[in-house]
Design a protein around this motif. Structure first.
Motif, PDB file in Angstrom:
ATOM      1  N   ASP A 117       0.860  -1.179   0.000  1.00  0.00           N
ATOM      2  CA  ASP A 117       0.000   0.000   0.000  1.00  0.00           C
ATOM      3  C   ASP A 117       0.899   1.233   0.000  1.00  0.00           C
ATOM      4  OD1 ASP A 117      -1.689   2.135   0.709  1.00  0.00           O
ATOM      5  OD2 ASP A 117      -3.078   0.751   1.678  1.00  0.00           O
ATOM      6  N   TYR A 118       0.823   2.036  -1.062  1.00  0.00           N
ATOM      7  CA  TYR A 118       1.737   3.176  -1.177  1.00  0.00           C
ATOM      8  C   TYR A 118       1.563   4.169  -0.031  1.00  0.00           C
ATOM      9  CZ  TYR A 118       3.270   1.904  -5.924  1.00  0.00           C
ATOM     10  OH  TYR A 118       3.820   1.276  -7.010  1.00  0.00           O
ATOM     11  N   ALA A 119       0.386   4.151   0.582  1.00  0.00           N
ATOM     12  CA  ALA A 119       0.190   5.066   1.716  1.00  0.00           C
ATOM     13  C   ALA A 119       1.089   4.681   2.890  1.00  0.00           C
ATOM     14  CB  ALA A 119      -1.268   5.082   2.150  1.00  0.00           C
ATOM     15  N   MET A 120       1.619   3.440   2.856  1.00  0.00           N
ATOM     16  CA  MET A 120       2.562   3.025   3.900  1.00  0.00           C
ATOM     17  C   MET A 120       3.863   3.805   3.813  1.00  0.00           C
ATOM     18  SD  MET A 120       2.466  -1.078   3.483  1.00  0.00           S
ATOM     19  CE  MET A 120       1.124  -2.123   4.050  1.00  0.00           C
ATOM     20  N   VAL A 121       4.153   4.320   2.659  1.00  0.00           N
ATOM     21  CA  VAL A 121       5.476   4.915   2.451  1.00  0.00           C
ATOM     22  C   VAL A 121       5.391   6.379   2.044  1.00  0.00           C
ATOM     23  CG1 VAL A 121       6.569   2.723   1.875  1.00  0.00           C
ATOM     24  CG2 VAL A 121       5.557   4.094   0.045  1.00  0.00           C
ATOM     25  N   PHE A 126      -0.103  16.078  -0.454  1.00  0.00           N
ATOM     26  CA  PHE A 126      -0.269  16.375  -1.881  1.00  0.00           C
ATOM     27  C   PHE A 126      -0.270  15.127  -2.745  1.00  0.00           C
ATOM     28  CE2 PHE A 126       4.096  15.432  -2.769  1.00  0.00           C
ATOM     29  CZ  PHE A 126       4.825  15.901  -1.684  1.00  0.00           C
ATOM     30  N   TYR A 127       0.189  13.992  -2.166  1.00  0.00           N
ATOM     31  CA  TYR A 127       0.313  12.779  -2.960  1.00  0.00           C
ATOM     32  C   TYR A 127      -1.063  12.272  -3.364  1.00  0.00           C
ATOM     33  CZ  TYR A 127       1.719   8.060  -4.252  1.00  0.00           C
ATOM     34  OH  TYR A 127       1.926   6.889  -4.929  1.00  0.00           O
ATOM     35  N   GLY A 128      -1.225  11.942  -4.618  1.00  0.00           N
ATOM     36  CA  GLY A 128      -2.501  11.405  -5.075  1.00  0.00           C
ATOM     37  C   GLY A 128      -2.280  10.484  -6.261  1.00  0.00           C
ATOM     38  N   LEU A 129      -2.913   9.320  -6.211  1.00  0.00           N
ATOM     39  CA  LEU A 129      -2.742   8.337  -7.274  1.00  0.00           C
ATOM     40  C   LEU A 129      -4.107   7.727  -7.550  1.00  0.00           C
ATOM     41  CD1 LEU A 129      -0.748   6.194  -8.815  1.00  0.00           C
ATOM     42  CD2 LEU A 129      -1.126   4.813  -6.768  1.00  0.00           C
ATOM     43  N   ASN A 130      -4.525   7.754  -8.794  1.00  0.00           N
ATOM     44  CA  ASN A 130      -5.785   7.100  -9.145  1.00  0.00           C
ATOM     45  C   ASN A 130      -5.541   5.605  -9.171  1.00  0.00           C
ATOM     46  OD1 ASN A 130      -7.400   9.438  -9.502  1.00  0.00           O
ATOM     47  ND2 ASN A 130      -6.367   9.804 -11.449  1.00  0.00           N
ATOM     48  N   CYS A 131      -6.311   4.871  -8.376  1.00  0.00           N
ATOM     49  CA  CYS A 131      -6.038   3.448  -8.210  1.00  0.00           C
ATOM     50  C   CYS A 131      -6.972   2.577  -9.038  1.00  0.00           C
ATOM     51  CB  CYS A 131      -6.174   3.069  -6.736  1.00  0.00           C
ATOM     52  SG  CYS A 131      -5.673   1.368  -6.468  1.00  0.00           S
ATOM     53  N   HIS A 132      -6.384   1.549  -9.626  1.00  0.00           N
ATOM     54  CA  HIS A 132      -7.156   0.577 -10.402  1.00  0.00           C
ATOM     55  C   HIS A 132      -6.860  -0.833  -9.909  1.00  0.00           C
ATOM     56  CE1 HIS A 132      -8.003   3.898 -13.093  1.00  0.00           C
ATOM     57  NE2 HIS A 132      -6.719   4.168 -13.124  1.00  0.00           N
ATOM     58  N   CYS A 133      -6.642  -0.950  -8.593  1.00  0.00           N
ATOM     59  CA  CYS A 133      -6.201  -2.254  -8.072  1.00  0.00           C
ATOM     60  C   CYS A 133      -7.294  -3.321  -8.143  1.00  0.00           C
ATOM     61  CB  CYS A 133      -5.669  -2.119  -6.642  1.00  0.00           C
ATOM     62  SG  CYS A 133      -6.941  -1.896  -5.379  1.00  0.00           S
ATOM     63  N   GLY A 134      -8.552  -2.887  -8.252  1.00  0.00           N
ATOM     64  CA  GLY A 134      -9.625  -3.873  -8.401  1.00  0.00           C
ATOM     65  C   GLY A 134     -10.051  -4.544  -7.105  1.00  0.00           C
ATOM     66  N   VAL A 142      -5.491   7.110  -3.976  1.00  0.00           N
ATOM     67  CA  VAL A 142      -4.574   6.822  -2.877  1.00  0.00           C
ATOM     68  C   VAL A 142      -3.903   8.116  -2.454  1.00  0.00           C
ATOM     69  CG1 VAL A 142      -2.544   5.514  -2.179  1.00  0.00           C
ATOM     70  CG2 VAL A 142      -4.125   4.561  -3.865  1.00  0.00           C
ATOM     71  N   ARG A 143      -4.018   8.419  -1.178  1.00  0.00           N
ATOM     72  CA  ARG A 143      -3.362   9.623  -0.672  1.00  0.00           C
ATOM     73  C   ARG A 143      -2.355   9.240   0.399  1.00  0.00           C
ATOM     74  NH1 ARG A 143      -5.403  13.485  -3.332  1.00  0.00           N
ATOM     75  NH2 ARG A 143      -7.599  13.546  -3.903  1.00  0.00           N
ATOM     76  N   GLY A 144      -1.516  10.211   0.731  1.00  0.00           N
ATOM     77  CA  GLY A 144      -0.557   9.972   1.800  1.00  0.00           C
ATOM     78  C   GLY A 144      -1.284   9.687   3.099  1.00  0.00           C
TER      79      GLY A 144
END
Ligand SMILES: [Zn+2]
Length: 167
Positions: A117-121, A126-134, A142-144
């Protein structure tokens, strides 16, 4: 372990991911607690947020936040490939032990993609990632870790355990 200085487990290999581009896959069964990637063996440096941001601005987003103002940045990108960072999943099968060691959070079967989970790191707002993990637990964006309020309870547990271990 294989790769430069044995940073990546010999039990994993790069393959095409249904989440995003390429990813890491288990070539054989990996047991809970086993190390899969050890970033401390890769060609990186621990940098301040400002210095890490300068790398980010130049297109290097291979970083792992390890404290409020400390980032591990893969400054020598020849030592690990993009896919060695694994893809993000909101329902990951890997987590961190300490700051830079990725371990299996439960047994992983042959053929499964390794994710964390990128939020772990990343705790920046400001971090933002559109997730398609399903995953059924998918948060969409995904945010910080600062954005914890919108996370599922299980995600908070995983993330907070990881952050707390570092304090
Ligand atoms: Zn997701």
């Amino acid at each position: 372990m294989q790769g430069v200085n044995g940073a990546v487990s010999s039990k994993v290999a790069v393959g095409k991911s249904i989440i995003h581009g390429k990813g890491l896959f288990a070539q054989e069964r990996i047991l809970k607690g086993e190390a899969v990637v050890d970033f401390s063996r890769a060609g990186g440096e621990i940098l301040s947020e400002e210095a890490a941001a300068a790398y980010f601005a130049r297109g290097n987003d291979y970083s792992i936040q390890i404290a409020d103002d400390k980032f591990f940045v893969l400054t020598d990108t020849s030592t690990l490939a993009e896919e060695d960072f694994s893809n993000h999943s909101c329902d990951p099968n890997c987590g961190f032990r300490g700051a830079l060691l990725v371990v299996a959070m439960h047994d992983i079967e042959k053929g499964e993609e390794l994710t964390f989970d990128y939020a772990m790191v990343e705790s920046s707002s400001f971090y933002g990632l559109n997730c398609h993990c399903g995953s059924k637990l998918c948060r969409g964006v995904v945010r910080g870790a600062i954005g914890w309020i919108q996370f599922s309870r299980s995600a908070i547990k995983v993330i907070s355990l990881n952050i707390l271990r570092r304090k």
